[in-house]
Design a protein around this motif. Structure first.
Motif, mmCIF file in Angstrom:
data_model
loop_
_atom_site.group_PDB
_atom_site.id
_atom_site.type_symbol
_atom_site.label_atom_id
_atom_site.label_comp_id
_atom_site.label_asym_id
_atom_site.label_seq_id
_atom_site.Cartn_x
_atom_site.Cartn_y
_atom_site.Cartn_z
ATOM 1 N N ASP A 63 0.829 -1.201 0.000
ATOM 2 C CA ASP A 63 0.000 0.000 0.000
ATOM 3 C C ASP A 63 0.871 1.262 0.000
ATOM 4 O O ASP A 63 0.373 2.364 0.042
ATOM 5 N N HIS A 64 2.193 1.078 -0.040
ATOM 6 C CA HIS A 64 3.143 2.190 -0.138
ATOM 7 C C HIS A 64 3.718 2.251 -1.542
ATOM 8 O O HIS A 64 4.017 1.234 -2.145
ATOM 9 N N ASN A 65 3.893 3.471 -2.043
ATOM 10 C CA ASN A 65 4.629 3.653 -3.283
ATOM 11 C C ASN A 65 6.108 3.736 -2.926
ATOM 12 O O ASN A 65 6.483 4.568 -2.092
ATOM 13 N N PRO A 66 6.954 2.912 -3.537
ATOM 14 C CA PRO A 66 8.381 3.144 -3.340
ATOM 15 C C PRO A 66 8.726 4.492 -3.970
ATOM 16 O O PRO A 66 8.081 4.898 -4.937
ATOM 17 N N ILE A 67 9.681 5.171 -3.406
ATOM 18 C CA ILE A 67 10.072 6.457 -3.990
ATOM 19 C C ILE A 67 11.534 6.401 -4.403
ATOM 20 O O ILE A 67 12.335 5.665 -3.837
ATOM 21 N N VAL A 68 11.856 7.204 -5.413
ATOM 22 C CA VAL A 68 13.197 7.243 -5.974
ATOM 23 C C VAL A 68 13.700 8.677 -5.875
ATOM 24 O O VAL A 68 12.960 9.627 -6.115
ATOM 25 N N LEU A 69 14.970 8.787 -5.545
ATOM 26 C CA LEU A 69 15.622 10.088 -5.530
ATOM 27 C C LEU A 69 16.653 10.079 -6.637
ATOM 28 O O LEU A 69 17.533 9.223 -6.662
ATOM 29 N N GLU A 70 16.532 11.009 -7.567
ATOM 30 C CA GLU A 70 17.487 11.113 -8.664
ATOM 31 C C GLU A 70 18.226 12.430 -8.560
ATOM 32 O O GLU A 70 17.671 13.434 -8.143
ATOM 33 N N SER A 71 19.464 12.388 -9.004
ATOM 34 C CA SER A 71 20.276 13.594 -9.013
ATOM 35 C C SER A 71 21.062 13.635 -10.309
ATOM 36 O O SER A 71 22.039 12.919 -10.489
ATOM 37 N N GLY A 72 20.633 14.462 -11.237
ATOM 38 C CA GLY A 72 21.340 14.602 -12.502
ATOM 39 C C GLY A 72 21.066 13.464 -13.458
ATOM 40 O O GLY A 72 20.358 12.514 -13.153
ATOM 41 N N ASP A 73 21.626 13.576 -14.624
ATOM 42 C CA ASP A 73 21.460 12.564 -15.653
ATOM 43 C C ASP A 73 22.677 11.662 -15.678
ATOM 44 O O ASP A 73 23.813 12.115 -15.584
ATOM 45 N N TRP A 74 22.424 10.380 -15.832
ATOM 46 C CA TRP A 74 23.493 9.395 -15.907
ATOM 47 C C TRP A 74 23.427 8.733 -17.265
ATOM 48 O O TRP A 74 22.373 8.288 -17.695
ATOM 49 N N ASP A 75 24.556 8.661 -17.942
ATOM 50 C CA ASP A 75 24.603 8.005 -19.234
ATOM 51 C C ASP A 75 24.831 6.519 -19.037
ATOM 52 O O ASP A 75 25.702 6.104 -18.280
ATOM 53 N N ALA A 76 24.024 5.741 -19.732
ATOM 54 C CA ALA A 76 24.197 4.292 -19.668
ATOM 55 C C ALA A 76 25.235 3.870 -20.700
ATOM 56 O O ALA A 76 25.209 4.335 -21.835
ATOM 57 N N SER A 77 26.151 3.036 -20.292
ATOM 58 C CA SER A 77 27.159 2.551 -21.238
ATOM 59 C C SER A 77 26.573 1.379 -22.014
ATOM 60 O O SER A 77 25.718 0.660 -21.518
ATOM 61 N N PRO A 78 27.038 1.191 -23.245
ATOM 62 C CA PRO A 78 26.510 0.067 -24.023
ATOM 63 C C PRO A 78 26.884 -1.260 -23.377
ATOM 64 O O PRO A 78 27.958 -1.402 -22.805
ATOM 65 N N SER A 79 25.968 -2.214 -23.478
ATOM 66 C CA SER A 79 26.234 -3.505 -22.854
ATOM 67 C C SER A 79 26.693 -4.503 -23.911
ATOM 68 O O SER A 79 26.404 -4.367 -25.091
ATOM 69 N N TYR A 80 27.386 -5.514 -23.463
ATOM 70 C CA TYR A 80 27.868 -6.565 -24.335
ATOM 71 C C TYR A 80 26.830 -7.670 -24.380
ATOM 72 O O TYR A 80 25.984 -7.785 -23.504
ATOM 73 N N PHE A 81 26.917 -8.527 -25.393
ATOM 74 C CA PHE A 81 25.986 -9.636 -25.524
ATOM 75 C C PHE A 81 26.193 -10.609 -24.373
ATOM 76 O O PHE A 81 27.315 -10.989 -24.063
ATOM 77 N N LYS A 82 25.086 -10.978 -23.763
ATOM 78 C CA LYS A 82 25.112 -11.977 -22.701
ATOM 79 C C LYS A 82 23.965 -12.932 -22.961
ATOM 80 O O LYS A 82 22.855 -12.502 -23.246
ATOM 81 N N PHE A 83 24.253 -14.215 -22.864
ATOM 82 C CA PHE A 83 23.191 -15.199 -23.005
ATOM 83 C C PHE A 83 22.365 -15.178 -21.730
ATOM 84 O O PHE A 83 22.904 -15.236 -20.636
ATOM 85 N N GLU A 84 21.064 -15.095 -21.884
ATOM 86 C CA GLU A 84 20.170 -15.011 -20.735
ATOM 87 C C GLU A 84 19.502 -16.362 -20.483
ATOM 88 O O GLU A 84 18.857 -16.917 -21.380
ATOM 89 N N ASN A 85 19.649 -16.877 -19.278
ATOM 90 C CA ASN A 85 19.015 -18.153 -18.920
ATOM 91 C C ASN A 85 17.496 -18.099 -19.055
ATOM 92 O O ASN A 85 16.861 -19.117 -19.321
ATOM 93 N N MET A 86 16.914 -16.917 -18.896
ATOM 94 C CA MET A 86 15.458 -16.798 -18.991
ATOM 95 C C MET A 86 14.972 -17.142 -20.392
ATOM 96 O O MET A 86 13.831 -17.562 -20.563
#
Length: 185
Positions: free
Chosen positions: A64-87
């Protein structure tokens, strides 16, 4: 509560504005009750050190609670490498599809060259399949959470319709299934 409020005032703590909602706690389908219980408190020094501070709620899934997030500034995501996913192994027909792809690649050369080329082709096909068919979990989760957030905003204004209650249930099931897939991943 008076002592807690006095401490916040004495330490000059700042409560950044909550963006996108009025409340962080709510309950009741017949008689709606809501309050802003959850929050981040930051010091003036911290506020000066970090820019673009934002506090916003995430959708409620099982609480019944909303989790809350605190953000500060913009963060650039680096490109990821190929990974085989078990899912992926849980997806119907995935292994048969990979076997068919593997057998369809025609590569001539030494065994190690053939292996490397088939792995490269497999990577491209699996990546394309993941994007177009299976779907990226973070994108699916983000979309489901955004829809859940919209329903939370509706609940702050009025009771859910029967259709909205069904949509809420479907979204919670989808988020649960995504969480299981992420755990497997």
């Amino acid at each position: 509560m008076v002592g807690f409020s006095d401490t916040i005032k004495d330490l000059e703590l700042i409560d950044p504005p909550l963006q996108g909602a009025q409340f962080t706690w709510s309950r009741g389908e017949v008689s709606f009750q809501a309050s802003r219980i959850d929050r981040f408190l930051i010091s003036p020094e911290w506020s000066e050190m970090f820019n673009a501070i934002k506090q916003f709620p995430l959708p409620r899934v099982f609480s019944d609670h909303n989790p809350i997030v605190l953000e500060s500034g913009d963060w650039d995501a680096s490109p990821s490498y190929f990974k085989f996913e078990n899912m992926w192994l849980q997806a119907d027909g995935f292994l048969d599809m990979v076997r068919d792809w593997w057998n369809s690649y025609v590569v001539m050369g030494t065994p190690d060259f053939v292996l490397i080329q088939k792995l490269r082709h497999s990577k491209k096909d699996i990546t394309k399949w993941n994007k177009e068919v299976f779907g990226k979990l973070d994108t699916r989760r983000h979309k489901a959470l955004m829809e859940l957030g919209k329903l939370d905003q509706i609940a702050e204004q009025r009771p859910y319709t029967t259709e909205e209650n069904l949509k809420l249930l479907d979204l919670k099931i989808e988020i649960y299934q995504i969480a299981i897939a992420e755990e497997i991943s």
